[in-house]
Design a protein around this motif. Structure first.
Motif, PDB file in Angstrom:
ATOM      1  N   PRO A  38      15.720 -61.100   5.691  1.00 44.09           N
ATOM      2  CA  PRO A  38      15.921 -61.607   4.327  1.00 44.09           C
ATOM      3  C   PRO A  38      15.818 -60.263   3.143  1.00 44.09           C
ATOM      4  O   PRO A  38      15.305 -59.421   3.645  1.00 44.09           O
ATOM      5  CB  PRO A  38      14.914 -62.588   4.065  1.00 44.09           C
ATOM      6  CG  PRO A  38      13.881 -62.061   4.986  1.00 44.09           C
ATOM      7  CD  PRO A  38      14.386 -61.763   6.159  1.00 44.09           C
ATOM      8  N   SER A  39      16.331 -60.688   1.994  1.00 46.70           N
ATOM      9  CA  SER A  39      16.138 -59.824   0.906  1.00 46.70           C
ATOM     10  C   SER A  39      14.787 -59.272   0.791  1.00 46.70           C
ATOM     11  O   SER A  39      13.859 -60.106   0.846  1.00 46.70           O
ATOM     12  CB  SER A  39      16.917 -60.286  -0.388  1.00 46.70           C
ATOM     13  OG  SER A  39      18.135 -60.662  -0.355  1.00 46.70           O
ATOM     14  N   GLY A  40      14.641 -58.038   0.888  1.00 45.59           N
ATOM     15  CA  GLY A  40      13.052 -57.375   0.321  1.00 45.59           C
ATOM     16  C   GLY A  40      12.510 -57.406   1.909  1.00 45.59           C
ATOM     17  O   GLY A  40      11.261 -56.902   1.542  1.00 45.59           O
ATOM     18  N   CYS A  41      13.101 -57.445   2.914  1.00 48.70           N
ATOM     19  CA  CYS A  41      12.163 -56.941   4.241  1.00 48.70           C
ATOM     20  C   CYS A  41      12.268 -55.831   4.511  1.00 48.70           C
ATOM     21  O   CYS A  41      11.377 -55.133   5.252  1.00 48.70           O
ATOM     22  CB  CYS A  41      12.683 -57.985   5.368  1.00 48.70           C
ATOM     23  SG  CYS A  41      14.571 -57.127   5.949  1.00 48.70           S
ATOM     24  N   SER A  44      17.212 -51.928   4.236  1.00 49.24           N
ATOM     25  CA  SER A  44      17.792 -51.133   3.299  1.00 49.24           C
ATOM     26  C   SER A  44      16.992 -49.634   3.244  1.00 49.24           C
ATOM     27  O   SER A  44      17.760 -48.530   3.369  1.00 49.24           O
ATOM     28  CB  SER A  44      18.608 -51.436   1.965  1.00 49.24           C
ATOM     29  OG  SER A  44      19.414 -52.532   2.311  1.00 49.24           O
ATOM     30  N   GLN A  83      27.621 -50.505   0.428  1.00 48.52           N
ATOM     31  CA  GLN A  83      28.399 -51.819  -0.001  1.00 48.52           C
ATOM     32  C   GLN A  83      29.246 -51.758  -1.338  1.00 48.52           C
ATOM     33  O   GLN A  83      30.251 -52.713  -1.252  1.00 48.52           O
ATOM     34  CB  GLN A  83      27.037 -52.678  -0.313  1.00 48.52           C
ATOM     35  CG  GLN A  83      27.338 -54.096  -0.998  1.00 48.52           C
ATOM     36  CD  GLN A  83      26.128 -54.691  -1.519  1.00 48.52           C
ATOM     37  OE1 GLN A  83      24.917 -54.459  -1.153  1.00 48.52           O
ATOM     38  NE2 GLN A  83      26.301 -55.798  -2.257  1.00 48.52           N
ATOM     39  N   GLU A 160      25.351 -52.998   4.369  1.00 45.08           N
ATOM     40  CA  GLU A 160      25.833 -54.058   3.869  1.00 45.08           C
ATOM     41  C   GLU A 160      27.240 -54.139   3.483  1.00 45.08           C
ATOM     42  O   GLU A 160      27.743 -54.460   2.345  1.00 45.08           O
ATOM     43  CB  GLU A 160      25.041 -54.984   2.680  1.00 45.08           C
ATOM     44  CG  GLU A 160      23.460 -55.118   3.347  1.00 45.08           C
ATOM     45  CD  GLU A 160      22.934 -56.379   2.693  1.00 45.08           C
ATOM     46  OE1 GLU A 160      23.553 -57.339   2.643  1.00 45.08           O
ATOM     47  OE2 GLU A 160      21.835 -56.208   2.229  1.00 45.08           O
ATOM     48  N   SER A 163      29.408 -57.555   2.350  1.00 40.21           N
ATOM     49  CA  SER A 163      28.824 -58.497   1.299  1.00 40.21           C
ATOM     50  C   SER A 163      29.595 -58.738   0.035  1.00 40.21           C
ATOM     51  O   SER A 163      29.541 -59.782  -0.478  1.00 40.21           O
ATOM     52  CB  SER A 163      27.431 -58.091   1.065  1.00 40.21           C
ATOM     53  OG  SER A 163      27.285 -56.918   0.374  1.00 40.21           O
ATOM     54  N   HIS A 193      22.088 -58.959   5.740  1.00 34.55           N
ATOM     55  CA  HIS A 193      21.147 -60.168   5.641  1.00 34.55           C
ATOM     56  C   HIS A 193      21.571 -61.368   6.426  1.00 34.55           C
ATOM     57  O   HIS A 193      21.162 -62.403   6.391  1.00 34.55           O
ATOM     58  CB  HIS A 193      21.053 -60.554   4.185  1.00 34.55           C
ATOM     59  CG  HIS A 193      22.134 -60.905   3.649  1.00 34.55           C
ATOM     60  ND1 HIS A 193      22.992 -60.100   2.911  1.00 34.55           N
ATOM     61  CD2 HIS A 193      22.734 -62.161   3.360  1.00 34.55           C
ATOM     62  CE1 HIS A 193      24.004 -60.593   2.414  1.00 34.55           C
ATOM     63  NE2 HIS A 193      23.870 -62.110   2.626  1.00 34.55           N
TER      64      HIS A 193
END
Length: 361
Positions: A38-41, A44, A83, A160, A163, A193
């Motif tokens: 998930p975002s913030g894991c 990146s 991205q 990503e 996206s 993600h």
């Protein structure tokens, strides 16, 4: 042969905030590694550490057996696809692709040959004289990939890359990237993600949460034997059903509203704690008569919701106090409020410890 990428005990902090915690990953030449979560894991951030764009707090990064932990990004022999495409708007497609080679002093004949090769591979020969602003999102992403391909790097890093595209283009570009990987035998680290992207592209997946690796494995291992509740819930669409249940000897007892609990016999539960979470994918719950075998057991369930989805029909029941989804054939006659006999394939079941979330079997 040394792994093409080996990350050992990597840590990354911003002040007192720890972003990556004891990361250990290695891939062989030709592998397609996907970092998913998930975002913030931290996925990146980890990619940027591999690229050298972020200094690490501890640990080491080896590329093709050479320690690159503190080496400048330009000297790591990597290529990165972002991205945002990161194309030069005033340059033609051809100049965008060859610009890096020109800066490195590559001779004109080699530049021209590599430009022709990647333009043919990516089917962008007709766009070489256009500028990025005259291209669609998918075309611009192909140009960004072409700029990376002409470098012949030891490692490709994708952050990503799909996206920004619409759903149809994402599917098309996913296929292009997979075909390129097969054709070139490239070594790739890819951040997303989107767990569907991860499952379809990867030879190896790293599932992350809160800067910690939750599981490393092939797509099949991640999908069929998730290491914990987080992985089971995150990987899969629809997600794995996670049903609170009680162990009674070699039986599993599951509550259902307005009726006696369901009892399913499963020798695998012998010795497990009394309270467990039973995990079963929607495709492993079928309408009675459509699934057979020694591990398949039936139970009557009240249908709360029916969701036609073209080739499949999803029905939702309440079991163990949770909404449970079954993936049925498209011609099912199920209707909300009715009772339907469902077949549970206990050969595909996973059991988890409710508090820690760890896999039990």
């Amino acid at each position: 042969m040394a792994p093409i990428l080996e990350i050992s005990k990597l840590r990354k902090s911003y002040g007192s905030t720890e972003i990556l915690k004891d990361i250990n990953v290695s891939i062989d030449k030709g592998d397609f590694l996907v970092l998913v979560g998930p975002s913030g894991c931290g996925k990146s951030t980890l990619l940027n550490c591999i690229a050298g764009l972020e200094p690490i707090t501890g640990g080491s990064i080896l590329i093709d057996g050479q320690d690159m932990t503190h080496v400048s990004p330009k000297d790591r022999n990597i290529a990165m696809v972002f991205q945002s495409y990161a194309l030069y708007p005033t340059m033609s497609v051809a100049k965008n692709i060859t610009f890096g080679m020109k800066v490195r002093g590559v001779d004109q004949a080699t530049q021209d040959r590599k430009l022709r090769e990647v333009a043919q591979q990516l089917q962008i020969e007709a766009y070489l004289n256009r500028r990025p602003g005259q291209l669609s999102g998918g075309q611009r992403q192909r140009v960004a990939m072409g700029r990376a391909l002409v470098r012949d790097p030891k490692l490709f890093l994708f952050d990503e890359p799909l996206s920004n595209l619409d759903a149809k283009l994402r599917v098309e570009m996913r296929s292009e990237i997979k075909k390129l990987h097969h054709r070139l035998g490239a070594s790739i680290v890819y951040v997303t993600h989107d767990q569907i992207e991860a499952m379809t592209l990867a030879t190896k997946i790293v599932v992350m949460k809160g800067g910690v690796i939750q599981q490393i494995g092939t797509p099949q291992e991640i999908y069929n034997r998730p290491a914990n509740l987080f992985v089971a819930d995150f990987m899969g669409s629809p997600a794995m059903n996670l049903i609170p249940a009680r162990v009674r000897g070699t039986q599993v007892e599951i509550d259902r509203p307005g009726a006696a609990p369901i009892l399913l016999s499963d020798p695998k539960v012998a010795g497990l704690p009394e309270n467990v979470i039973l995990g079963l994918r929607p495709e492993d719950i079928a309408e009675a008569g459509y699934r057979a075998g020694s591990d398949v057991q039936q139970a009557a369930c009240q249908i709360d919701l029916v969701e036609p989805a073209g080739a499949d029909t999803y029905v939702v029941s309440t079991l163990g106090g949770k909404a449970v989804t079954a993936r049925l054939h498209t011609e099912t006659r199920a209707a909300p409020g009715e009772s339907l006999d469902l077949a549970f394939d206990l050969g595909k079941v996973s059991y988890f410890e409710p508090d820690s979330g760890r896999r039990l079997n």
